[in-house]
Design a protein around this motif. Sequence first.
Motif, PDB file in Angstrom:
ATOM      1  N   MET A 229       0.879  -1.170   0.000  1.00 35.60           N
ATOM      2  CA  MET A 229       0.000   0.000   0.000  1.00 35.60           C
ATOM      3  C   MET A 229       0.918   1.221   0.000  1.00 35.60           C
ATOM      4  O   MET A 229       1.717   1.396   0.922  1.00 35.60           O
ATOM      5  N   HIS A 230       0.827   2.020  -1.066  1.00 31.69           N
ATOM      6  CA  HIS A 230       1.676   3.218  -1.149  1.00 31.69           C
ATOM      7  C   HIS A 230       0.844   4.459  -0.846  1.00 31.69           C
ATOM      8  O   HIS A 230      -0.080   4.796  -1.592  1.00 31.69           O
ATOM      9  N   LEU A 231       1.193   5.088   0.265  1.00 28.43           N
ATOM     10  CA  LEU A 231       0.444   6.242   0.784  1.00 28.43           C
ATOM     11  C   LEU A 231       0.809   7.508   0.022  1.00 28.43           C
ATOM     12  O   LEU A 231       1.932   7.629  -0.470  1.00 28.43           O
ATOM     13  N   PRO A 232      -0.124   8.469  -0.026  1.00 27.39           N
ATOM     14  CA  PRO A 232       0.246   9.741  -0.656  1.00 27.39           C
ATOM     15  C   PRO A 232       1.429  10.374   0.064  1.00 27.39           C
ATOM     16  O   PRO A 232       1.627  10.188   1.261  1.00 27.39           O
ATOM     17  N   VAL A 233       2.197  11.113  -0.710  1.00 27.68           N
ATOM     18  CA  VAL A 233       3.393  11.763  -0.180  1.00 27.68           C
ATOM     19  C   VAL A 233       3.055  13.216   0.136  1.00 27.68           C
ATOM     20  O   VAL A 233       2.374  13.883  -0.646  1.00 27.68           O
ATOM     21  N   ALA A 234       3.547  13.686   1.273  1.00 31.44           N
ATOM     22  CA  ALA A 234       3.313  15.088   1.651  1.00 31.44           C
ATOM     23  C   ALA A 234       4.289  15.980   0.894  1.00 31.44           C
ATOM     24  O   ALA A 234       5.492  15.706   0.867  1.00 31.44           O
ATOM     25  N   VAL A 235       3.741  17.013   0.277  1.00 37.19           N
ATOM     26  CA  VAL A 235       4.600  17.951  -0.461  1.00 37.19           C
ATOM     27  C   VAL A 235       4.419  19.370   0.100  1.00 37.19           C
ATOM     28  O   VAL A 235       3.396  19.687   0.691  1.00 37.19           O
ATOM     29  N   ASN A 236       5.443  20.188  -0.107  1.00 40.69           N
ATOM     30  CA  ASN A 236       5.360  21.584   0.333  1.00 40.69           C
ATOM     31  C   ASN A 236       4.666  22.417  -0.766  1.00 40.69           C
ATOM     32  O   ASN A 236       4.340  21.874  -1.831  1.00 40.69           O
ATOM     33  N   PRO A 237       4.435  23.691  -0.539  1.00 40.30           N
ATOM     34  CA  PRO A 237       3.719  24.477  -1.561  1.00 40.30           C
ATOM     35  C   PRO A 237       4.436  24.510  -2.912  1.00 40.30           C
ATOM     36  O   PRO A 237       3.823  24.806  -3.939  1.00 40.30           O
ATOM     37  N   GLN A 238       5.718  24.188  -2.923  1.00 36.66           N
ATOM     38  CA  GLN A 238       6.455  24.121  -4.215  1.00 36.66           C
ATOM     39  C   GLN A 238       6.308  22.739  -4.861  1.00 36.66           C
ATOM     40  O   GLN A 238       7.010  22.416  -5.824  1.00 36.66           O
ATOM     41  N   ASN A 239       5.456  21.888  -4.276  1.00 40.06           N
ATOM     42  CA  ASN A 239       5.221  20.548  -4.795  1.00 40.06           C
ATOM     43  C   ASN A 239       6.452  19.646  -4.656  1.00 40.06           C
ATOM     44  O   ASN A 239       6.633  18.689  -5.383  1.00 40.06           O
ATOM     45  N   GLU A 240       7.323  19.971  -3.676  1.00 35.24           N
ATOM     46  CA  GLU A 240       8.492  19.122  -3.415  1.00 35.24           C
ATOM     47  C   GLU A 240       8.176  18.228  -2.235  1.00 35.24           C
ATOM     48  O   GLU A 240       7.551  18.676  -1.254  1.00 35.24           O
ATOM     49  N   LYS A 241       8.619  16.985  -2.316  1.00 38.55           N
ATOM     50  CA  LYS A 241       8.418  16.050  -1.208  1.00 38.55           C
ATOM     51  C   LYS A 241       9.085  16.615   0.044  1.00 38.55           C
ATOM     52  O   LYS A 241      10.205  17.123  -0.027  1.00 38.55           O
ATOM     53  N   LEU A 242       8.373  16.511   1.193  1.00 40.71           N
ATOM     54  CA  LEU A 242       8.999  16.978   2.434  1.00 40.71           C
ATOM     55  C   LEU A 242      10.173  16.062   2.750  1.00 40.71           C
ATOM     56  O   LEU A 242      10.041  14.848   2.762  1.00 40.71           O
ATOM     57  N   SER A 243      11.321  16.652   2.988  1.00 43.58           N
ATOM     58  CA  SER A 243      12.504  15.842   3.284  1.00 43.58           C
ATOM     59  C   SER A 243      13.528  16.738   3.951  1.00 43.58           C
ATOM     60  O   SER A 243      13.329  17.955   4.058  1.00 43.58           O
ATOM     61  N   LYS A 244      14.601  16.118   4.361  1.00 43.21           N
ATOM     62  CA  LYS A 244      15.672  16.912   4.952  1.00 43.21           C
ATOM     63  C   LYS A 244      16.165  17.952   3.937  1.00 43.21           C
ATOM     64  O   LYS A 244      16.408  19.102   4.269  1.00 43.21           O
ATOM     65  N   GLN A 245      16.254  17.508   2.663  1.00 37.42           N
ATOM     66  CA  GLN A 245      16.751  18.407   1.610  1.00 37.42           C
ATOM     67  C   GLN A 245      15.834  19.620   1.423  1.00 37.42           C
ATOM     68  O   GLN A 245      16.290  20.697   1.099  1.00 37.42           O
ATOM     69  N   THR A 246      14.517  19.394   1.584  1.00 39.21           N
ATOM     70  CA  THR A 246      13.611  20.535   1.396  1.00 39.21           C
ATOM     71  C   THR A 246      13.320  21.208   2.751  1.00 39.21           C
ATOM     72  O   THR A 246      12.321  21.918   2.904  1.00 39.21           O
ATOM     73  N   LEU A 247      14.195  20.951   3.716  1.00 37.12           N
ATOM     74  CA  LEU A 247      14.185  21.615   5.025  1.00 37.12           C
ATOM     75  C   LEU A 247      12.897  21.384   5.815  1.00 37.12           C
ATOM     76  O   LEU A 247      12.373  22.318   6.450  1.00 37.12           O
ATOM     77  N   ALA A 248      12.398  20.155   5.785  1.00 39.31           N
ATOM     78  CA  ALA A 248      11.222  19.820   6.594  1.00 39.31           C
ATOM     79  C   ALA A 248      11.616  19.907   8.077  1.00 39.31           C
ATOM     80  O   ALA A 248      12.697  19.466   8.461  1.00 39.31           O
ATOM     81  N   LYS A 249      10.719  20.469   8.873  1.00 38.29           N
ATOM     82  CA  LYS A 249      11.019  20.634  10.306  1.00 38.29           C
ATOM     83  C   LYS A 249      10.841  19.314  11.052  1.00 38.29           C
ATOM     84  O   LYS A 249       9.928  18.549  10.727  1.00 38.29           O
ATOM     85  N   PRO A 250      11.649  19.043  12.090  1.00 35.10           N
ATOM     86  CA  PRO A 250      11.444  17.832  12.891  1.00 35.10           C
ATOM     87  C   PRO A 250      10.077  17.854  13.581  1.00 35.10           C
ATOM     88  O   PRO A 250       9.580  18.935  13.924  1.00 35.10           O
ATOM     89  N   VAL A 251       9.500  16.669  13.787  1.00 36.75           N
ATOM     90  CA  VAL A 251       8.239  16.575  14.549  1.00 36.75           C
ATOM     91  C   VAL A 251       8.507  17.075  15.968  1.00 36.75           C
ATOM     92  O   VAL A 251       9.525  16.725  16.575  1.00 36.75           O
ATOM     93  N   ASP A 252       7.576  17.865  16.488  1.00 37.47           N
ATOM     94  CA  ASP A 252       7.762  18.520  17.780  1.00 37.47           C
ATOM     95  C   ASP A 252       7.184  17.660  18.905  1.00 37.47           C
ATOM     96  O   ASP A 252       5.969  17.496  19.010  1.00 37.47           O
ATOM     97  N   CYS A 253       8.056  17.141  19.759  1.00 37.28           N
ATOM     98  CA  CYS A 253       7.584  16.263  20.838  1.00 37.28           C
ATOM     99  C   CYS A 253       6.972  17.049  21.998  1.00 37.28           C
ATOM    100  O   CYS A 253       6.467  16.453  22.948  1.00 37.28           O
ATOM    101  N   SER A 254       7.003  18.391  21.931  1.00 41.88           N
ATOM    102  CA  SER A 254       6.365  19.127  23.023  1.00 41.88           C
ATOM    103  C   SER A 254       4.839  19.123  22.837  1.00 41.88           C
ATOM    104  O   SER A 254       4.091  19.407  23.757  1.00 41.88           O
ATOM    105  N   ASN A 255       4.381  18.794  21.623  1.00 48.10           N
ATOM    106  CA  ASN A 255       2.927  18.706  21.404  1.00 48.10           C
ATOM    107  C   ASN A 255       2.613  17.540  20.454  1.00 48.10           C
ATOM    108  O   ASN A 255       2.183  17.744  19.320  1.00 48.10           O
ATOM    109  N   PRO A 256       2.846  16.287  20.949  1.00 47.89           N
ATOM    110  CA  PRO A 256       2.683  15.132  20.056  1.00 47.89           C
ATOM    111  C   PRO A 256       1.250  14.965  19.556  1.00 47.89           C
ATOM    112  O   PRO A 256       1.035  14.517  18.432  1.00 47.89           O
ATOM    113  N   ALA A 257       0.251  15.368  20.383  1.00 46.75           N
ATOM    114  CA  ALA A 257      -1.151  15.204  19.955  1.00 46.75           C
ATOM    115  C   ALA A 257      -1.392  16.011  18.681  1.00 46.75           C
ATOM    116  O   ALA A 257      -2.023  15.532  17.729  1.00 46.75           O
TER     117      ALA A 257
END
Length: 309
Positions: A229-257
Amino acid sequence: MLTSSAYRGRFAPSPTGPLHFGSLVAALGSYLDAKHHHGIWLVRMEDLDTPRTVPGAADSIIRTLECLGLNWDEEVIFQSRRTPAYEEAWHKLHDIGAVYPCACTRKEIADSALHALANRNMEELIYPGTCRDGIPAGKESRSWRVRTIQKPVGFNDALQGNITQILESESGDFVVKRADGLFAYQLAVVVDDAFQGITHVVRGADLIASTPRQIHLQHLLNLPTPHYMHLPVAVNPQNEKLSKQTLAKPVDCSNPAESLIKALSFLQQNPPAEFSAYDVSSILNWAAANWDSNALNGMIRIPHITSGD
Ligand code: GLU
Protein backbone atom coordinates in the motif's frame (compact mmCIF):
# COMPACT_ATOMS: atom_id res chain seq x y z
CA MET A 1 -10.54 -9.81 9.89
CA LEU A 2 -6.95 -11.07 10.03
CA THR A 3 -5.57 -12.59 13.20
CA SER A 4 -2.56 -11.05 14.90
CA SER A 5 -0.07 -13.51 13.49
CA ALA A 6 -1.41 -12.98 9.96
CA TYR A 7 -0.45 -9.33 9.68
CA ARG A 8 3.09 -8.08 10.15
CA GLY A 9 3.82 -4.52 9.10
CA ARG A 10 6.77 -2.22 9.50
CA PHE A 11 8.13 1.31 9.36
CA ALA A 12 11.62 1.44 7.88
CA PRO A 13 13.12 4.92 8.21
CA SER A 14 16.55 5.87 6.89
CA PRO A 15 18.26 7.76 9.72
CA THR A 16 19.42 10.65 7.57
CA GLY A 17 17.81 13.21 9.89
CA PRO A 18 15.04 13.57 12.49
CA LEU A 19 11.48 12.36 11.87
CA HIS A 20 9.56 15.06 9.96
CA PHE A 21 5.93 15.31 8.87
CA GLY A 22 6.51 13.28 5.68
CA SER A 23 8.07 10.36 7.54
CA LEU A 24 5.46 10.65 10.32
CA VAL A 25 2.75 10.03 7.70
CA ALA A 26 4.47 6.78 6.64
CA ALA A 27 5.01 5.74 10.26
CA LEU A 28 1.42 6.49 11.27
CA GLY A 29 -0.17 4.96 8.14
CA SER A 30 1.76 1.72 8.55
CA TYR A 31 1.04 1.63 12.30
CA LEU A 32 -2.69 2.22 11.88
CA ASP A 33 -3.10 -0.31 9.10
CA ALA A 34 -1.30 -2.91 11.24
CA LYS A 35 -3.24 -2.11 14.42
CA HIS A 36 -6.58 -1.92 12.61
CA HIS A 37 -5.92 -5.52 11.54
CA HIS A 38 -4.75 -6.48 15.06
CA GLY A 39 -1.30 -7.00 13.60
CA ILE A 40 2.31 -6.68 14.64
CA TRP A 41 4.11 -3.42 13.81
CA LEU A 42 7.89 -3.29 13.61
CA VAL A 43 10.53 -0.61 13.21
CA ARG A 44 13.62 -1.23 11.11
CA MET A 45 16.44 1.30 10.90
CA GLU A 46 17.67 1.44 7.33
CA ASP A 47 21.14 2.69 8.24
CA LEU A 48 22.91 0.68 5.58
CA ASP A 49 23.90 3.66 3.50
CA THR A 50 26.55 4.77 6.00
CA PRO A 51 27.67 7.82 3.99
CA ARG A 52 24.11 9.24 4.27
CA THR A 53 23.47 8.16 7.87
CA VAL A 54 23.57 11.07 10.32
CA PRO A 55 24.96 10.29 13.81
CA GLY A 56 22.23 10.52 16.40
CA ALA A 57 19.37 10.43 13.86
CA ALA A 58 18.34 6.83 14.65
CA ASP A 59 18.07 7.66 18.37
CA SER A 60 16.16 10.82 17.61
CA ILE A 61 13.67 8.94 15.38
CA ILE A 62 13.18 6.31 18.09
CA ARG A 63 12.57 8.96 20.76
CA THR A 64 10.09 10.75 18.52
CA LEU A 65 8.14 7.54 17.80
CA GLU A 66 8.03 7.00 21.57
CA CYS A 67 6.72 10.49 22.31
CA LEU A 68 4.00 9.95 19.68
CA GLY A 69 2.98 6.68 21.36
CA LEU A 70 3.87 4.69 18.22
CA ASN A 71 5.12 1.64 20.11
CA TRP A 72 6.65 -1.19 18.11
CA ASP A 73 6.12 -4.84 19.00
CA GLU A 74 9.54 -6.47 18.60
CA GLU A 75 13.16 -5.39 18.85
CA VAL A 76 14.23 -2.69 16.38
CA ILE A 77 16.60 -4.12 13.79
CA PHE A 78 19.47 -2.16 12.26
CA GLN A 79 20.51 -2.87 8.68
CA SER A 80 24.08 -1.87 9.48
CA ARG A 81 24.31 -5.09 11.56
CA ARG A 82 22.87 -7.38 8.88
CA THR A 83 25.57 -7.43 6.24
CA PRO A 84 26.04 -11.25 6.44
CA ALA A 85 22.38 -11.74 5.47
CA TYR A 86 22.76 -9.48 2.42
CA GLU A 87 26.02 -11.22 1.53
CA GLU A 88 24.19 -14.56 1.60
CA ALA A 89 21.43 -13.27 -0.68
CA TRP A 90 24.00 -11.81 -3.04
CA HIS A 91 25.76 -15.20 -3.20
CA LYS A 92 22.46 -16.87 -4.08
CA LEU A 93 21.96 -14.40 -6.91
CA HIS A 94 25.54 -14.94 -8.03
CA ASP A 95 25.18 -18.72 -7.98
CA ILE A 96 22.14 -18.61 -10.27
CA GLY A 97 23.87 -16.19 -12.65
CA ALA A 98 21.40 -13.40 -11.90
CA VAL A 99 24.06 -10.75 -11.20
CA TYR A 100 27.04 -9.47 -13.14
CA PRO A 101 29.86 -6.99 -12.49
CA CYS A 102 29.51 -3.54 -14.00
CA ALA A 103 32.24 -1.01 -14.73
CA CYS A 104 30.01 1.96 -15.55
CA THR A 105 30.14 5.18 -13.58
CA ARG A 106 26.98 7.21 -13.02
CA LYS A 107 28.33 9.80 -15.40
CA GLU A 108 28.80 7.23 -18.14
CA ILE A 109 25.23 6.02 -17.69
CA ALA A 110 23.90 9.59 -17.56
CA ASP A 111 25.79 10.41 -20.76
CA SER A 112 24.55 7.35 -22.61
CA ALA A 113 21.98 7.85 -25.32
CA LEU A 114 19.60 5.42 -23.66
CA HIS A 115 18.88 7.25 -20.46
CA ALA A 116 15.77 8.46 -22.25
CA LEU A 117 13.19 9.75 -19.75
CA ALA A 118 14.29 13.28 -18.97
CA ASN A 119 14.63 12.28 -15.38
CA ARG A 120 16.80 14.53 -13.29
CA ASN A 121 17.04 12.00 -10.49
CA MET A 122 20.30 10.14 -11.11
CA GLU A 123 19.04 7.10 -9.21
CA GLU A 124 16.35 6.58 -11.81
CA LEU A 125 18.50 6.57 -14.91
CA ILE A 126 17.78 3.60 -17.13
CA TYR A 127 20.85 1.40 -17.32
CA PRO A 128 21.60 0.70 -20.99
CA GLY A 129 23.07 -2.78 -20.39
CA THR A 130 26.66 -1.85 -21.28
CA CYS A 131 28.33 -4.55 -19.11
CA ARG A 132 25.64 -7.23 -19.44
CA ASP A 133 27.76 -9.46 -21.61
CA GLY A 134 31.08 -8.62 -19.98
CA ILE A 135 33.10 -5.64 -18.88
CA PRO A 136 34.57 -3.70 -21.81
CA ALA A 137 38.33 -4.22 -22.24
CA GLY A 138 40.48 -2.00 -20.05
CA LYS A 139 37.68 -1.29 -17.56
CA GLU A 140 37.35 -2.54 -13.98
CA SER A 141 34.39 -3.87 -12.10
CA ARG A 142 32.77 -1.33 -9.77
CA SER A 143 29.31 -2.55 -8.82
CA TRP A 144 27.10 -5.63 -9.28
CA ARG A 145 23.83 -5.47 -11.15
CA VAL A 146 20.92 -7.88 -11.33
CA ARG A 147 19.62 -8.86 -14.74
CA THR A 148 16.08 -7.74 -15.48
CA ILE A 149 13.65 -9.13 -18.03
CA GLN A 150 11.53 -7.76 -20.84
CA LYS A 151 8.34 -9.02 -19.20
CA PRO A 152 5.92 -7.06 -17.01
CA VAL A 153 6.38 -7.33 -13.26
CA GLY A 154 3.26 -6.18 -11.49
CA PHE A 155 1.36 -5.95 -8.25
CA ASN A 156 -1.99 -4.75 -7.05
CA ASP A 157 -1.45 -1.80 -4.75
CA ALA A 158 -4.14 -1.38 -2.09
CA LEU A 159 -4.52 2.33 -2.96
CA GLN A 160 -2.93 2.85 -6.36
CA GLY A 161 -4.39 -0.16 -8.17
CA ASN A 162 -2.51 -2.31 -10.65
CA ILE A 163 1.07 -1.22 -11.20
CA THR A 164 3.29 -2.90 -13.77
CA GLN A 165 6.75 -2.23 -15.07
CA ILE A 166 8.82 -3.86 -17.77
CA LEU A 167 12.01 -3.67 -15.81
CA GLU A 168 14.48 -4.16 -18.62
CA SER A 169 13.25 -1.17 -20.60
CA GLU A 170 11.80 0.95 -17.80
CA SER A 171 14.50 0.66 -15.14
CA GLY A 172 17.22 -1.50 -16.63
CA ASP A 173 19.47 -3.90 -14.74
CA PHE A 174 19.87 -2.37 -11.29
CA VAL A 175 22.62 -2.29 -8.68
CA VAL A 176 22.49 -4.72 -5.77
CA LYS A 177 26.07 -4.18 -4.60
CA ARG A 178 27.42 -0.68 -4.94
CA ALA A 179 30.81 0.57 -6.10
CA ASP A 180 31.65 1.46 -2.46
CA GLY A 181 31.04 -2.19 -1.48
CA LEU A 182 27.75 -1.51 0.34
CA PHE A 183 24.66 -3.52 -0.49
CA ALA A 184 21.95 -1.50 -2.17
CA TYR A 185 18.60 -0.58 -0.62
CA GLN A 186 16.67 -2.78 -3.12
CA LEU A 187 18.44 -5.94 -1.97
CA ALA A 188 18.48 -5.12 1.75
CA VAL A 189 14.79 -4.23 1.89
CA VAL A 190 13.78 -7.49 0.23
CA VAL A 191 16.00 -9.60 2.49
CA ASP A 192 14.76 -7.81 5.61
CA ASP A 193 11.06 -7.81 4.75
CA ALA A 194 11.34 -11.59 4.36
CA PHE A 195 13.50 -11.99 7.49
CA GLN A 196 10.98 -10.05 9.58
CA GLY A 197 8.06 -11.98 8.06
CA ILE A 198 6.48 -8.77 6.76
CA THR A 199 3.11 -9.45 5.15
CA HIS A 200 2.05 -5.83 4.51
CA VAL A 201 4.29 -3.00 3.36
CA VAL A 202 2.69 0.42 3.87
CA ARG A 203 5.00 3.26 2.80
CA GLY A 204 5.19 6.46 0.78
CA ALA A 205 4.24 6.55 -2.90
CA ASP A 206 7.72 7.93 -3.63
CA LEU A 207 8.86 4.30 -3.35
CA ILE A 208 6.25 2.82 -5.68
CA ALA A 209 8.61 2.69 -8.66
CA SER A 210 10.99 0.53 -6.60
CA THR A 211 8.39 -2.12 -5.86
CA PRO A 212 8.62 -4.03 -9.18
CA ARG A 213 12.40 -4.25 -8.70
CA GLN A 214 11.85 -5.61 -5.22
CA ILE A 215 9.33 -8.16 -6.51
CA HIS A 216 11.83 -9.22 -9.18
CA LEU A 217 14.40 -9.89 -6.43
CA GLN A 218 11.81 -11.75 -4.34
CA HIS A 219 11.15 -14.05 -7.30
CA LEU A 220 14.87 -14.68 -7.87
CA LEU A 221 15.48 -15.36 -4.17
CA ASN A 222 12.30 -17.43 -3.69
CA LEU A 223 10.96 -15.02 -1.10
CA PRO A 224 7.29 -14.21 -0.54
CA THR A 225 5.84 -10.97 -1.93
CA PRO A 226 4.01 -8.92 0.72
CA HIS A 227 0.87 -6.86 0.07
CA TYR A 228 1.73 -3.27 -0.79
CA MET A 229 0.00 0.00 0.00
CA HIS A 230 1.68 3.22 -1.15
CA LEU A 231 0.44 6.24 0.78
CA PRO A 232 0.25 9.74 -0.66
CA VAL A 233 3.39 11.76 -0.18
CA ALA A 234 3.31 15.09 1.65
CA VAL A 235 4.60 17.95 -0.46
CA ASN A 236 5.36 21.58 0.33
CA PRO A 237 3.72 24.48 -1.56
CA GLN A 238 6.45 24.12 -4.21
CA ASN A 239 5.22 20.55 -4.79
CA GLU A 240 8.49 19.12 -3.41
CA LYS A 241 8.42 16.05 -1.21
CA LEU A 242 9.00 16.98 2.43
CA SER A 243 12.50 15.84 3.28
CA LYS A 244 15.67 16.91 4.95
CA GLN A 245 16.75 18.41 1.61
CA THR A 246 13.61 20.53 1.40
CA LEU A 247 14.19 21.62 5.02
CA ALA A 248 11.22 19.82 6.59
CA LYS A 249 11.02 20.63 10.31
CA PRO A 250 11.44 17.83 12.89
CA VAL A 251 8.24 16.58 14.55
CA ASP A 252 7.76 18.52 17.78
CA CYS A 253 7.58 16.26 20.84
CA SER A 254 6.37 19.13 23.02
CA ASN A 255 2.93 18.71 21.40
CA PRO A 256 2.68 15.13 20.06
CA ALA A 257 -1.15 15.20 19.95
CA GLU A 258 -1.06 18.07 17.48
CA SER A 259 1.42 16.22 15.24
CA LEU A 260 -0.79 13.12 15.25
CA ILE A 261 -3.90 15.16 14.46
CA LYS A 262 -2.18 16.86 11.51
CA ALA A 263 -0.96 13.53 10.18
CA LEU A 264 -4.44 11.97 10.63
CA SER A 265 -5.99 14.86 8.71
CA PHE A 266 -3.44 14.41 5.94
CA LEU A 267 -4.39 10.72 5.86
CA GLN A 268 -8.06 11.84 5.41
CA GLN A 269 -9.15 10.24 8.70
CA ASN A 270 -11.18 13.26 9.99
CA PRO A 271 -9.94 13.32 13.58
CA PRO A 272 -12.54 14.97 15.89
CA ALA A 273 -11.71 18.57 16.87
CA GLU A 274 -11.60 17.81 20.60
CA PHE A 275 -8.62 15.48 20.10
CA SER A 276 -6.11 18.24 20.79
CA ALA A 277 -6.86 17.81 24.50
CA TYR A 278 -6.42 14.02 24.41
CA ASP A 279 -3.34 11.94 25.16
CA VAL A 280 -1.58 10.15 22.32
CA SER A 281 -2.74 6.66 23.25
CA SER A 282 -6.43 7.67 23.19
CA ILE A 283 -5.92 9.32 19.80
CA LEU A 284 -4.13 6.27 18.41
CA ASN A 285 -6.74 3.87 19.77
CA TRP A 286 -9.51 5.82 18.06
CA ALA A 287 -7.50 6.14 14.86
CA ALA A 288 -6.65 2.42 14.71
CA ALA A 289 -10.25 1.36 15.33
CA ASN A 290 -11.56 3.80 12.69
CA TRP A 291 -8.74 3.53 10.14
CA ASP A 292 -10.21 3.75 6.67
CA SER A 293 -7.54 3.51 3.99
CA ASN A 294 -10.19 3.78 1.25
CA ALA A 295 -10.31 7.52 1.95
CA LEU A 296 -6.87 7.67 0.28
CA ASN A 297 -7.69 5.70 -2.86
CA GLY A 298 -5.59 6.81 -5.79
CA MET A 299 -4.04 9.81 -4.00
CA ILE A 300 -0.35 10.19 -4.78
CA ARG A 301 0.76 13.65 -3.65
CA ILE A 302 -1.07 15.96 -1.27
CA PRO A 303 0.08 19.47 -0.45
CA HIS A 304 0.81 19.83 3.22
CA ILE A 305 -0.19 23.43 3.64
CA THR A 306 1.14 24.32 7.10
CA SER A 307 4.33 26.07 6.16
CA GLY A 308 7.66 24.87 7.37
CA ASP A 309 7.07 21.26 8.41
N1 GLU B 1 14.21 3.56 4.19
C1 GLU B 1 13.33 4.03 3.17
C2 GLU B 1 13.07 5.50 3.33
O1 GLU B 1 13.21 6.04 4.42
C3 GLU B 1 11.98 3.34 3.22
C4 GLU B 1 12.07 1.97 2.77
C5 GLU B 1 10.75 1.23 2.71
O2 GLU B 1 9.79 1.57 3.41
O3 GLU B 1 10.73 0.26 1.98
O4 GLU B 1 12.73 6.14 2.35
